[in-house]
Design an enzyme around this catalytic site. Structure first.
Site, PDB file in Angstrom:
ATOM      1  N   HIS A 180       0.837  -1.209   0.000  1.00  0.00           N
ATOM      2  CA  HIS A 180       0.000   0.000   0.000  1.00  0.00           C
ATOM      3  C   HIS A 180       0.866   1.251   0.000  1.00  0.00           C
ATOM      4  CE1 HIS A 180      -3.170  -2.891   1.415  1.00  0.00           C
ATOM      5  NE2 HIS A 180      -3.847  -2.190   0.516  1.00  0.00           N
ATOM      6  N   ASN A 181       1.436   1.533  -1.158  1.00  0.00           N
ATOM      7  CA  ASN A 181       2.324   2.678  -1.317  1.00  0.00           C
ATOM      8  C   ASN A 181       1.946   3.449  -2.584  1.00  0.00           C
ATOM      9  OD1 ASN A 181       3.459   1.193  -3.532  1.00  0.00           O
ATOM     10  ND2 ASN A 181       4.744   0.075  -2.074  1.00  0.00           N
ATOM     11  N   ALA A 182       2.737   4.447  -2.933  1.00  0.00           N
ATOM     12  CA  ALA A 182       2.391   5.317  -4.062  1.00  0.00           C
ATOM     13  C   ALA A 182       2.437   4.584  -5.402  1.00  0.00           C
ATOM     14  CB  ALA A 182       3.324   6.532  -4.094  1.00  0.00           C
ATOM     15  N   VAL A 183       3.225   3.514  -5.495  1.00  0.00           N
ATOM     16  CA  VAL A 183       3.284   2.756  -6.758  1.00  0.00           C
ATOM     17  C   VAL A 183       1.959   2.011  -6.965  1.00  0.00           C
ATOM     18  CG1 VAL A 183       4.594   1.094  -8.134  1.00  0.00           C
ATOM     19  CG2 VAL A 183       5.785   2.525  -6.463  1.00  0.00           C
ATOM     20  N   HIS A 184       1.388   1.475  -5.889  1.00  0.00           N
ATOM     21  CA  HIS A 184       0.055   0.852  -5.984  1.00  0.00           C
ATOM     22  C   HIS A 184      -0.969   1.901  -6.427  1.00  0.00           C
ATOM     23  CE1 HIS A 184      -3.710  -1.129  -4.994  1.00  0.00           C
ATOM     24  NE2 HIS A 184      -3.965  -0.232  -4.060  1.00  0.00           N
ATOM     25  N   GLN A 376      -3.487 -16.206  -2.863  1.00  0.00           N
ATOM     26  CA  GLN A 376      -3.859 -15.666  -4.169  1.00  0.00           C
ATOM     27  C   GLN A 376      -4.990 -16.454  -4.818  1.00  0.00           C
ATOM     28  OE1 GLN A 376      -2.906 -12.737  -5.718  1.00  0.00           O
ATOM     29  NE2 GLN A 376      -2.181 -12.459  -3.619  1.00  0.00           N
TER      30      GLN A 376
END
Length: 442
Positions: A180-184, A376
């Protein structure tokens, strides 16, 4: 709900975000240098419970070193955005702004620009793009997409305020979160763009709808702490009390985004923007998945979605954002696999914290009881497949078939890894597996 009144100008602005007076807590979030939450009901957000977790700096949760009791005496540096002092990157009003933090190497910048020419491809590699933009994928991508749709000119957005807003948004994602970071957020924004370009949507969405969709995608996980809602509830975190254990993270993401909108004064001239943004972000609460999916399925069964209606368009935007948020299993294997590893790392990290502090370990967070593959496969089967099957009914396009195709292949790949019937190197996606449909161009 009605659409955004694009041309309406608010006659007056308050220096606080006010919510329905019917809401008992009647929160006011004051936009100051170090913003603090107020409450007419006397709620004290500084309150801390007795649980030892609450005396731990959020930053230390992501260090691999063992927790040290010495940390408890340390002054707590809370990591949530409306509590933090503004970083030095937050520029005085009117200051011109150039590329954040670093001057990018010209060759990398050129390659990033080249990638943006194919920003509508479902194979878009957001990890590569983030490296080429020196960790500024969210700012660069969102600015490009707003410009590509002509929204900057249409809404007469101040370029300095817009760039500053996007930098603040990117800055308020936690780079130490594996997932859960800016790339996501950038990845979800790119997926949202792909969906906004689908024929059914592109024919009917207004410019306001598109603006909201992109902004919601960019801010939908803003200031995510890297732990889930049950964790915040069982550790008596003040956010859980603030939002009454209901969509705790999503409410926080929304109100953090509103805080930045207010701080930068970017959309003062757009009425209803904040409420609409909240409605979209709150739809990403996975615990309400069945509620949204049932409503979507009923609309499709009855064939009564009318995209001439602002309310129905808003609902479709909610479903598009929900799809974008969990589309990782529908990406090509080499991208999907990386996301699977990152989200599982974040789950397992939470599990380790829970074990450390003698808490019950949350489902999916126990690395002794789960593998990436079984997590998954369960997620694909019970959450992703039902949602994307309905989306394909709504938007029966090449992109929808491509996504379902990748989903099936990825599920088979994880199953193969689970049974040990194939070596991981066998799962590198050959050219034959990436169908022409995979490169859905804008």
């Amino acid at each position: 709900g009605g659409g955004v009144s694009c041309n309406s100008v608010l006659s007056s602005r308050r220096g606080a975000i006010s919510y329905d007076s019917s809401d008992q807590t009647a929160l006011y979030i004051r936009m100051l240098g170090d913003v603090r939450v107020r409450s007419q009901a006397g709620f004290e957000p500084e309150r801390r419970g007795s649980h030892p977790y609450l005396s731990i700096d959020f930053q230390t949760l992501h260090s691999r070193a063992e927790y040290s009791g010495a940390a408890t005496g340390r002054k707590i540096r809370r990591l949530f955005s409306f509590q933090r002092h503004l970083h030095s990157i937050r520029l005085p009003q009117g200051t011109s702004y150039s590329t954040p933090l670093h001057i990018l190497d010209e060759d990398y910048t050129g390659q990033a620009k080249c990638m943006l020419e194919k920003v509508g491809s479902w194979n878009f590699d957001i990890f590569l793009f983030d490296r080429l933009t020196n960790g500024n994928s969210l700012v660069t991508l969102t600015f490009h997409l707003l410009n590509r749709f002509g929204l900057i000119e249409l809404f007469q957005l101040d370029m300095v305020k817009l760039r500053r807003f996007l930098v603040l948004v990117q800055d308020d994602y936690h780079s130490q979160n594996p997932y859960h970071n800016a790339v996501h957020a950038a990845d979800v924004t790119q997926a949202m763009y792909c969906y906004l370009k689908e024929p059914k949507l592109s024919r009917s969405l207004t410019s306001c709808d598109i603006l909201l969709g992109l902004l919601a995608a960019a801010t939908h996980d803003l200031d995510h702490p890297g732990v889930n809602q049950p964790f915040l509830i069982k550790t008596d975190h003040y956010l859980a009390a603030l939002y009454r254990n209901s969509s705790v993270l999503e409410n926080h993401h929304w109100r953090s985004a509103v805080g930045l909108l207010r701080e930068t004064e970017l959309f003062f001239h757009l009425l209803n923007m904040e409420r609409q943004l909240g409605s979209l972000i709150l739809a990403t609460d996975i615990s309400r998945q069945n509620e949204y999916l049932s409503k979507f399925r009923t609309h499709l069964d009855q064939e009564d979605l009318c995209l001439g209606s602002a309310g129905d368009r808003h609902f479709v935007l909610q479903m598009a954002l929900k799809c974008a948020d969990i589309c990782n299993p529908c990406r090509p294997w080499e991208l999907s696999k990386q996301w699977s590893e990152k989200v599982t790392e974040e789950f397992f990290h939470q599990g380790e914290i829970e074990k450390q502090h003698k808490l019950e370990v949350s489902p999916l967070c126990d690395n002794q009881a789960n593998t990436i593959g079984n997590i998954q496969i369960g997620f694909m089967t019970y959450v992703v497949e039902p949602l994307f099957a309905e989306w394909a009914r709504f938007s029966d396009t090449r992109l929808s078939q491509t996504m379902l195709g990748h989903l099936g292949l990825n599920k088979a790949s994880w199953s193969g890894l689970q049974t040990g019937s194939m070596d991981e190197s066998d799962l590198e996606e050959p050219a034959s597996r990436t169908s022409p449909q995979g490169s859905q161009e804008s």
